[in-house]
Design a protein around this motif. Structure first.
Motif, PDB file in Angstrom:
ATOM      1  N   PHE A  31     -13.839  37.425 -30.971  1.00 23.58           N
ATOM      2  CA  PHE A  31     -14.724  36.255 -30.996  1.00 23.58           C
ATOM      3  C   PHE A  31     -14.848  35.701 -29.583  1.00 23.58           C
ATOM      4  O   PHE A  31     -14.069  36.045 -28.700  1.00 23.58           O
ATOM      5  N   SER A  32     -15.839  34.861 -29.367  1.00 23.40           N
ATOM      6  CA  SER A  32     -15.984  34.231 -28.049  1.00 23.40           C
ATOM      7  C   SER A  32     -15.366  32.843 -28.113  1.00 23.40           C
ATOM      8  O   SER A  32     -15.442  32.148 -29.132  1.00 23.40           O
ATOM      9  N   ASP A  33     -14.730  32.448 -27.018  1.00 23.17           N
ATOM     10  CA  ASP A  33     -14.077  31.152 -26.939  1.00 23.17           C
ATOM     11  C   ASP A  33     -14.175  30.646 -25.506  1.00 23.17           C
ATOM     12  O   ASP A  33     -14.489  31.400 -24.589  1.00 23.17           O
ATOM     13  N   TRP A  34     -13.941  29.357 -25.319  1.00 24.50           N
ATOM     14  CA  TRP A  34     -14.002  28.735 -23.994  1.00 24.50           C
ATOM     15  C   TRP A  34     -12.605  28.657 -23.390  1.00 24.50           C
ATOM     16  O   TRP A  34     -11.648  28.301 -24.077  1.00 24.50           O
ATOM     17  N   PHE A  35     -12.506  28.975 -22.083  1.00 20.32           N
ATOM     18  CA  PHE A  35     -11.239  28.938 -21.358  1.00 20.32           C
ATOM     19  C   PHE A  35     -11.429  28.176 -20.058  1.00 20.32           C
ATOM     20  O   PHE A  35     -12.464  28.300 -19.403  1.00 20.32           O
ATOM     21  N   ARG A  36     -10.411  27.384 -19.696  1.00 28.82           N
ATOM     22  CA  ARG A  36     -10.450  26.626 -18.436  1.00 28.82           C
ATOM     23  C   ARG A  36      -9.823  27.454 -17.322  1.00 28.82           C
ATOM     24  O   ARG A  36      -8.722  27.976 -17.471  1.00 28.82           O
ATOM     25  N   PHE A  37     -10.541  27.538 -16.194  1.00 30.15           N
ATOM     26  CA  PHE A  37     -10.034  28.227 -15.010  1.00 30.15           C
ATOM     27  C   PHE A  37     -10.072  27.271 -13.832  1.00 30.15           C
ATOM     28  O   PHE A  37     -11.036  26.522 -13.671  1.00 30.15           O
ATOM     29  N   PRO A  38      -9.048  27.268 -12.987  1.00 26.98           N
ATOM     30  CA  PRO A  38      -9.074  26.415 -11.793  1.00 26.98           C
ATOM     31  C   PRO A  38     -10.239  26.821 -10.891  1.00 26.98           C
ATOM     32  O   PRO A  38     -10.504  28.006 -10.709  1.00 26.98           O
ATOM     33  N   SER A  39     -10.961  25.822 -10.373  1.00 26.39           N
ATOM     34  CA  SER A  39     -12.100  26.139  -9.511  1.00 26.39           C
ATOM     35  C   SER A  39     -11.930  25.594  -8.100  1.00 26.39           C
ATOM     36  O   SER A  39     -12.315  26.244  -7.141  1.00 26.39           O
ATOM     37  N   CYS A  40     -11.375  24.388  -7.963  1.00 28.13           N
ATOM     38  CA  CYS A  40     -11.202  23.803  -6.629  1.00 28.13           C
ATOM     39  C   CYS A  40     -10.294  22.586  -6.741  1.00 28.13           C
ATOM     40  O   CYS A  40      -9.905  22.191  -7.826  1.00 28.13           O
ATOM     41  N   CYS A  41      -9.983  22.003  -5.597  1.00 25.81           N
ATOM     42  CA  CYS A  41      -9.237  20.745  -5.548  1.00 25.81           C
ATOM     43  C   CYS A  41     -10.114  19.710  -4.864  1.00 25.81           C
ATOM     44  O   CYS A  41     -10.869  20.038  -3.950  1.00 25.81           O
ATOM     45  N   VAL A  42     -10.019  18.470  -5.311  1.00 25.93           N
ATOM     46  CA  VAL A  42     -10.752  17.383  -4.670  1.00 25.93           C
ATOM     47  C   VAL A  42      -9.780  16.276  -4.329  1.00 25.93           C
ATOM     48  O   VAL A  42      -8.776  16.076  -5.007  1.00 25.93           O
ATOM     49  N   CYS A  43     -10.072  15.557  -3.277  1.00 23.42           N
ATOM     50  CA  CYS A  43      -9.256  14.439  -2.847  1.00 23.42           C
ATOM     51  C   CYS A  43      -9.740  13.192  -3.582  1.00 23.42           C
ATOM     52  O   CYS A  43     -10.873  12.757  -3.387  1.00 23.42           O
ATOM     53  N   LYS A  44      -8.919  12.635  -4.461  1.00 19.19           N
ATOM     54  CA  LYS A  44      -9.251  11.421  -5.219  1.00 19.19           C
ATOM     55  C   LYS A  44      -8.497  10.259  -4.598  1.00 19.19           C
ATOM     56  O   LYS A  44      -7.281  10.305  -4.461  1.00 19.19           O
ATOM     57  N   CYS A  45      -9.235   9.219  -4.211  1.00 19.93           N
ATOM     58  CA  CYS A  45      -8.625   8.058  -3.565  1.00 19.93           C
ATOM     59  C   CYS A  45      -8.628   6.872  -4.515  1.00 19.93           C
ATOM     60  O   CYS A  45      -9.616   6.612  -5.195  1.00 19.93           O
ATOM     61  N   TYR A  46      -7.498   6.176  -4.566  1.00 18.98           N
ATOM     62  CA  TYR A  46      -7.317   5.022  -5.428  1.00 18.98           C
ATOM     63  C   TYR A  46      -6.936   3.826  -4.577  1.00 18.98           C
ATOM     64  O   TYR A  46      -6.387   3.955  -3.503  1.00 18.98           O
ATOM     65  N   ASP A  47      -7.227   2.651  -5.064  1.00 18.66           N
ATOM     66  CA  ASP A  47      -6.876   1.398  -4.389  1.00 18.66           C
ATOM     67  C   ASP A  47      -7.466   1.299  -2.983  1.00 18.66           C
ATOM     68  O   ASP A  47      -6.811   0.851  -2.046  1.00 18.66           O
ATOM     69  N   LEU A  48      -8.723   1.739  -2.837  1.00 20.18           N
ATOM     70  CA  LEU A  48      -9.390   1.606  -1.549  1.00 20.18           C
ATOM     71  C   LEU A  48     -10.053   0.236  -1.452  1.00 20.18           C
ATOM     72  O   LEU A  48     -10.516  -0.307  -2.450  1.00 20.18           O
ATOM     73  N   PRO A  49     -10.146  -0.328  -0.251  1.00 16.18           N
ATOM     74  CA  PRO A  49     -10.866  -1.593  -0.089  1.00 16.18           C
ATOM     75  C   PRO A  49     -12.342  -1.432  -0.479  1.00 16.18           C
ATOM     76  O   PRO A  49     -12.915  -0.349  -0.360  1.00 16.18           O
ATOM     77  N   GLU A  50     -12.954  -2.499  -0.935  1.00 17.00           N
ATOM     78  CA  GLU A  50     -14.358  -2.473  -1.376  1.00 17.00           C
ATOM     79  C   GLU A  50     -15.290  -1.949  -0.287  1.00 17.00           C
ATOM     80  O   GLU A  50     -16.221  -1.203  -0.561  1.00 17.00           O
ATOM     81  N   SER A  51     -15.046  -2.317   0.967  1.00 17.00           N
ATOM     82  CA  SER A  51     -15.932  -1.891   2.061  1.00 17.00           C
ATOM     83  C   SER A  51     -15.936  -0.371   2.223  1.00 17.00           C
ATOM     84  O   SER A  51     -16.963   0.226   2.524  1.00 17.00           O
ATOM     85  N   ILE A  52     -14.807   0.263   2.029  1.00 13.18           N
ATOM     86  CA  ILE A  52     -14.742   1.721   2.158  1.00 13.18           C
ATOM     87  C   ILE A  52     -15.403   2.388   0.953  1.00 13.18           C
ATOM     88  O   ILE A  52     -16.112   3.368   1.088  1.00 13.18           O
TER      89      ILE A  52
END
Length: 66
Positions: A31-52
């Protein structure tokens, strides 16, 4: 892994449809099914000042004023 202070590198995934076989259920067969594969990494920033946060948007989402 941290890419800079207040940020971290997060793994991103893509879904791919592949053929699969369940060895515990022969009646199901192939049967066909969906599988997750790693594709890339991204830089996620938290608690940044509003201006940035306002200056880090994509140019497509920022209104251009004359």
């Amino acid at each position: 892994m941290y890419c800079r202070k207040g940020c971290r590198c997060e793994q991103q995934y893509r879904l791919h449809r592949l053929l699969a076989y369940d060895p515990h259920d022969e009646c199901r067969g192939v049967f066909s099914d969906w599988f997750r594969f790693p594709s890339c990494c991204v830089c996620k920033c938290y608690d940044l000042p509003e201006s940035i946060r306002l200056t880090s948007r994509s140019p497509r989402t920022v209104d251009v004023k004359d």
